[in-house]
Design a protein around this motif. Structure first.
Motif, PDB file in Angstrom:
ATOM      1  N   ASP A   3     -28.068  14.758  -1.550  1.00  0.00           N
ATOM      2  CA  ASP A   3     -27.135  14.405  -0.482  1.00  0.00           C
ATOM      3  C   ASP A   3     -27.083  12.885  -0.402  1.00  0.00           C
ATOM      4  O   ASP A   3     -28.082  12.249  -0.094  1.00  0.00           O
ATOM      5  CB  ASP A   3     -27.602  15.014   0.841  1.00  0.00           C
ATOM      6  N   ASP A   4     -25.930  12.310  -0.700  1.00  0.00           N
ATOM      7  CA  ASP A   4     -25.762  10.863  -0.672  1.00  0.00           C
ATOM      8  C   ASP A   4     -25.170  10.386   0.642  1.00  0.00           C
ATOM      9  O   ASP A   4     -24.466   9.391   0.679  1.00  0.00           O
ATOM     10  CB  ASP A   4     -24.880  10.416  -1.837  1.00  0.00           C
ATOM     11  N   THR A   5     -25.463  11.088   1.721  1.00  0.00           N
ATOM     12  CA  THR A   5     -24.942  10.726   3.032  1.00  0.00           C
ATOM     13  C   THR A   5     -25.960   9.868   3.765  1.00  0.00           C
ATOM     14  O   THR A   5     -27.130  10.200   3.827  1.00  0.00           O
ATOM     15  CB  THR A   5     -24.627  11.990   3.859  1.00  0.00           C
ATOM     16  N   HIS A   7     -26.994   8.462   7.391  1.00  0.00           N
ATOM     17  CA  HIS A   7     -26.834   8.718   8.822  1.00  0.00           C
ATOM     18  C   HIS A   7     -27.316   7.487   9.590  1.00  0.00           C
ATOM     19  O   HIS A   7     -28.471   7.079   9.421  1.00  0.00           O
ATOM     20  CB  HIS A   7     -27.660   9.938   9.255  1.00  0.00           C
ATOM     21  N   ARG A  26     -21.539   6.248  -1.214  1.00  0.00           N
ATOM     22  CA  ARG A  26     -22.156   7.011  -0.121  1.00  0.00           C
ATOM     23  C   ARG A  26     -21.152   7.276   0.993  1.00  0.00           C
ATOM     24  O   ARG A  26     -20.308   6.450   1.303  1.00  0.00           O
ATOM     25  CB  ARG A  26     -23.341   6.249   0.465  1.00  0.00           C
ATOM     26  N   ARG A  27     -21.291   8.428   1.589  1.00  0.00           N
ATOM     27  CA  ARG A  27     -20.579   8.734   2.822  1.00  0.00           C
ATOM     28  C   ARG A  27     -21.489   8.285   3.952  1.00  0.00           C
ATOM     29  O   ARG A  27     -22.702   8.496   3.911  1.00  0.00           O
ATOM     30  CB  ARG A  27     -20.317  10.233   2.907  1.00  0.00           C
ATOM     31  N   LEU A  29     -22.275   8.572   7.949  1.00  0.00           N
ATOM     32  CA  LEU A  29     -22.047   9.259   9.213  1.00  0.00           C
ATOM     33  C   LEU A  29     -22.598   8.385  10.328  1.00  0.00           C
ATOM     34  O   LEU A  29     -23.785   8.061  10.346  1.00  0.00           O
ATOM     35  CB  LEU A  29     -22.741  10.623   9.237  1.00  0.00           C
ATOM     36  N   ALA A  42     -17.275  10.193  10.219  1.00  0.00           N
ATOM     37  CA  ALA A  42     -17.548  10.108   8.787  1.00  0.00           C
ATOM     38  C   ALA A  42     -16.702   8.993   8.174  1.00  0.00           C
ATOM     39  O   ALA A  42     -15.474   8.986   8.314  1.00  0.00           O
ATOM     40  CB  ALA A  42     -17.236  11.440   8.111  1.00  0.00           C
ATOM     41  N   ARG A  44     -15.880   7.025   4.539  1.00  0.00           N
ATOM     42  CA  ARG A  44     -16.050   7.193   3.093  1.00  0.00           C
ATOM     43  C   ARG A  44     -14.968   6.449   2.338  1.00  0.00           C
ATOM     44  O   ARG A  44     -13.953   6.052   2.906  1.00  0.00           O
ATOM     45  CB  ARG A  44     -16.055   8.671   2.712  1.00  0.00           C
TER      46      ARG A  44
END
Length: 81
Positions: A3-5, A7, A26-27, A29, A42, A44
């Motif tokens: 997971d390239d998110t 936070h 990366r996304r 959040l 979000a 991106r």
């Protein structure tokens, strides 16, 4: 697949740092308070377009400057010193 998110809370990173994370694939959040509730926005970049997906609307920005303005105006990024 990992997971390239990323936070973060609003104000934890500057607009430039957020954009750098987005440009690296990366996304991001961002936790924000919206109408008295904690929500996530979000952010991106798909290589061409920057996206800001809020609980109420999807914003698209054709360039980095538009995305930076959105991040700063909405308070997602920390103030630059």
């Amino acid at each position: 697949m990992s997971d390239d998110t990323l936070h973060i809370g609003a104000g934890e990173l500057t607009a430039d740092e957020i954009i750098e994370e987005m440009r690296s694939g990366r996304r991001v959040l961002v936790s924000v308070e919206l109408f008295g509730d904690e929500e996530e926005v979000a952010l991106r970049h798909d290589g061409d377009t920057y996206y800001c997906d809020t609980p109420t609307r999807l914003h698209k920005h054709s360039d980095e400057e538009g995305m930076r303005s959105c991040i700063e105006e909405m308070g997602y990024g920390a103030a630059e010193n």
